[in-house]
Design a protein around this motif. Structure first.
Motif, PDB file in Angstrom:
ATOM      1  N   ALA A 134       0.764  -1.143  -0.045  1.00 23.76           N
ATOM      2  CA  ALA A 134      -0.020   0.002   0.044  1.00 23.76           C
ATOM      3  C   ALA A 134       0.826   1.049  -0.073  1.00 23.76           C
ATOM      4  CB  ALA A 134      -0.838   0.014   1.044  1.00 23.76           C
ATOM      5  N   LEU A 135       0.521   2.175  -0.646  1.00 25.34           N
ATOM      6  CA  LEU A 135       1.004   3.616  -0.530  1.00 25.34           C
ATOM      7  C   LEU A 135       0.144   4.467   0.239  1.00 25.34           C
ATOM      8  CD1 LEU A 135       1.584   4.635  -4.345  1.00 25.34           C
ATOM      9  CD2 LEU A 135       3.547   4.156  -2.462  1.00 25.34           C
ATOM     10  N   VAL A 136       0.811   5.213   1.311  1.00 28.23           N
ATOM     11  CA  VAL A 136       0.029   6.031   2.261  1.00 28.23           C
ATOM     12  C   VAL A 136       0.785   7.542   1.906  1.00 28.23           C
ATOM     13  CG1 VAL A 136      -0.467   6.452   4.445  1.00 28.23           C
ATOM     14  CG2 VAL A 136      -0.378   4.216   3.748  1.00 28.23           C
ATOM     15  N   VAL A 137      -0.261   8.439   1.789  1.00 24.41           N
ATOM     16  CA  VAL A 137       0.239   9.666   1.156  1.00 24.41           C
ATOM     17  C   VAL A 137       0.196  10.903   2.247  1.00 24.41           C
ATOM     18  CG1 VAL A 137       0.163  11.445  -0.551  1.00 24.41           C
ATOM     19  CG2 VAL A 137      -0.251   9.082  -1.261  1.00 24.41           C
ATOM     20  N   ASN A 138       1.326  11.465   2.609  1.00 22.01           N
ATOM     21  CA  ASN A 138       1.016  12.561   3.610  1.00 22.01           C
ATOM     22  C   ASN A 138       1.346  13.679   3.155  1.00 22.01           C
ATOM     23  OD1 ASN A 138      -0.022  11.177   6.353  1.00 22.01           O
ATOM     24  ND2 ASN A 138       1.452   9.654   5.489  1.00 22.01           N
ATOM     25  N   THR A 139       0.997  14.950   3.702  1.00 19.95           N
ATOM     26  CA  THR A 139       1.715  16.182   3.402  1.00 19.95           C
ATOM     27  C   THR A 139       2.177  16.961   4.756  1.00 19.95           C
ATOM     28  OG1 THR A 139      -0.696  17.059   3.080  1.00 19.95           O
ATOM     29  CG2 THR A 139       0.738  16.730   1.124  1.00 19.95           C
TER      30      THR A 139
END
Length: 348
Positions: A134-139
Motif C-alpha cells: 500500500a501507498l500512504v500519502v501525507n503532506t
C-alpha cells in the motif's frame, strides 16, 4: 523509511510545488470552463513561471490556489479529476521513470522515493503485509482543501497501474481522510472499490499478485536514466541558496505593494532576525534583494510589452510614480520612458 528521511533533509524554509503540476491543474480547471489565471493572481502565484523549466511555486500560494479552483469549479473532487487527466511527463523524471518501470511494485517504490520532486511537503510511505502493498500519502503542515493533491496522486498512481498492466487492476482498498459528502460516489466509480472516507490515512492498496506482475513496457536503462535526472534535480533544489528563496517570495508579494522584511519572514516561517542572519551568511541583504528584483522586472517590462509606466511602477510595489522614476534614474541613468525608448531603438 528512506523517502521520509529524504523529505526531512530538505530545507523546510520554503516548501514548494513543481510548476508543471500547477500547469496541469490549470489545464484541468479550464476543462470546467473556468479561467485559472485570475485564480492564480488571487492566490499570489506568478503565472509567468508556468512555462519556466523546473520552476516551482511556494506551497502557501498553491494551497490558496487549490481552494480558489475548487470553489470556482464547484467540484469538491477536483483532485480526482486532475489525477485522471495529468500526464506522466508532468512529474519531471518521476513520471518518465514510471512509464518504463517493470511492475506495480517498482511503480509504487518510485513514487515513494521521489514524491518530493512534485512537492517538498509530500512524503509517501510504502507498506507491505502478507496480503500485498500500500501507498500512504501525507503532506507536511496540513493539506490542500479536500485533500485534493493527495487524492490526485493516488488517482494518478491507479491510472498508471491500469495503463501499464494493460488491464483493469482492482485495488484491495482505498481510504481517504476527507469526510463523506454528496458526489463522492465518483470515487467508488473511479477506483472500482468502495472508498472508505473519513479514514485516518489517504492510501491505496494492491494485492501481492498485482504488484509483482511484470510490465511489457519495462526498460531498466530508462528508469535508471530518469532516476539520475530526479536525483540531480532534487540535489540542486536542496542546495539552492536561501537568498534565491527570498527573491522568489519578494517577487510573489510585489503586486500587493512593497514587500516588508517582517512579511517576507512570516511567509517563510522565520523570525526577522533569522532571515537577516541567513542572508548575511550569503553576503546579501533584504533591501539589496528587493532592489535586484525590481530592477530586473523593470528592465523586462519596459523592454518587452506595452504596460503603461505607471502600471509597471505599481506592479513593482511603488505607491508613488515619482519613486519609480527616481529608482529608474538610479538603475538606468534615465527615466522609465527614456529607458523604454532606448530599448525600442536597440530592437529596430
Amino acid at each position: 523509511m528512506a523517502q521520509d528521511s529524504y523529505a526531512a533533509s530538505l530545507d523546510p524554509v520554503s516548501p514548494s510545488v513543481l510548476a508543471s503540476w500547477i500547469r496541469a491543474l490549470c489545464q484541468t480547471v479550464r476543462g470546467y470552463g473556468c479561467d485559472p489565471l485570475p485564480l492564480m493572481v488571487g492566490a499570489g502565484l506568478d503565472a509567468n513561471r508556468l512555462n519556466v523549466p523546473e520552476a516551482r511555486f511556494p506551497m502557501i500560494g498553491v494551497r490558496r490556489f487549490w481552494r480558489l479552483a475548487i470553489e470556482a469549479t464547484g467540484d469538491p473532487l477536483l483532485g480526482l479529476r486532475l489525477g485522471e487527466e495529468v500526464q506522466p511527463a508532468t512529474l519531471h523524471g518521476l513520471g518518465l521513470a514510471i512509464l518504463a518501470c517493470g511492475s506495480l511494485s517498482e511503480l509504487m517504490s518510485l513514487v515513494a522515493r521521489y514524491a518530493t520532486v512534485l512537492s517538498t511537503t509530500m512524503y509517501i510511505s510504502l507498506r507491505h503485509d502478507a496480503g500485498g502493498s500500500a501507498l500512504v500519502v501525507n503532506t507536511l503542515g496540513g493539506s490542500e482543501m479536500n485533500h485534493a493533491a493527495r487524492i490526485a496522486m493516488l488517482a494518478f498512481v491507479y491510472r498508471q497501474a491500469c495503463k501499464l498492466s494493460q488491464r483493469q487492476v482492482i485495488p484491495s482498498f482505498v481510504t481517504l481522510g476527507m469526510p463523506p459528502a454528496p458526489g463522492t460516489e465518483r470515487l467508488d466509480q473511479y477506483f472500482h472499490v468502495p472508498v472508505t472516507l473519513g479514514a485516518e490515512a489517504d492510501a491505496i492498496g494492491f494485492t501481492y499478485a498485482d504488484t509483482i506482475e511484470p510490465y511489457a513496457s519495462a526498460n531498466t536503462m530508462l528508469v535508471g536514466l530518469n532516476e539520475k535526472a530526479i536525483r540531480d534535480y532534487l540535489s540542486r533544489l536542496e542546495r539552492s541558496l536561501f537568498s534565491d528563496r527570498v527573491l522568489t517570495q519578494i517577487q510573489d508579494m510585489l503586486p500587493s505593494g512593497e514587500p516588508k522584511l517582517v512579511d517576507v519572514a512570516t511567509h517563510l516561517g522565520l523570525s526577522v532576525r533569522t532571515l537577516q542572519r541567513k542572508l548575511r551568511q550569503e553576503n546579501q541583504s533584504f533591501q539589496a534583494l528587493l532592489d535586484q528584483v525590481r530592477r530586473t522586472l523593470a528592465s523586462d517590462w519596459l523592454s518587452h510589452g506595452n504596460l503603461a509606466v505607471v502600471e509597471i511602477g505599481y506592479r513593482l510595489g511603488f505607491s508613488d510614480p515619482s519613486n519609480f522614476c527616481r529608482a529608474c534614474h538610479r538603475w538606468f541613468c534615465c527615466s522609465p520612458s527614456e529607458y523604454r525608448q532606448r530599448c525600442l531603438q536597440l530592437v529596430t
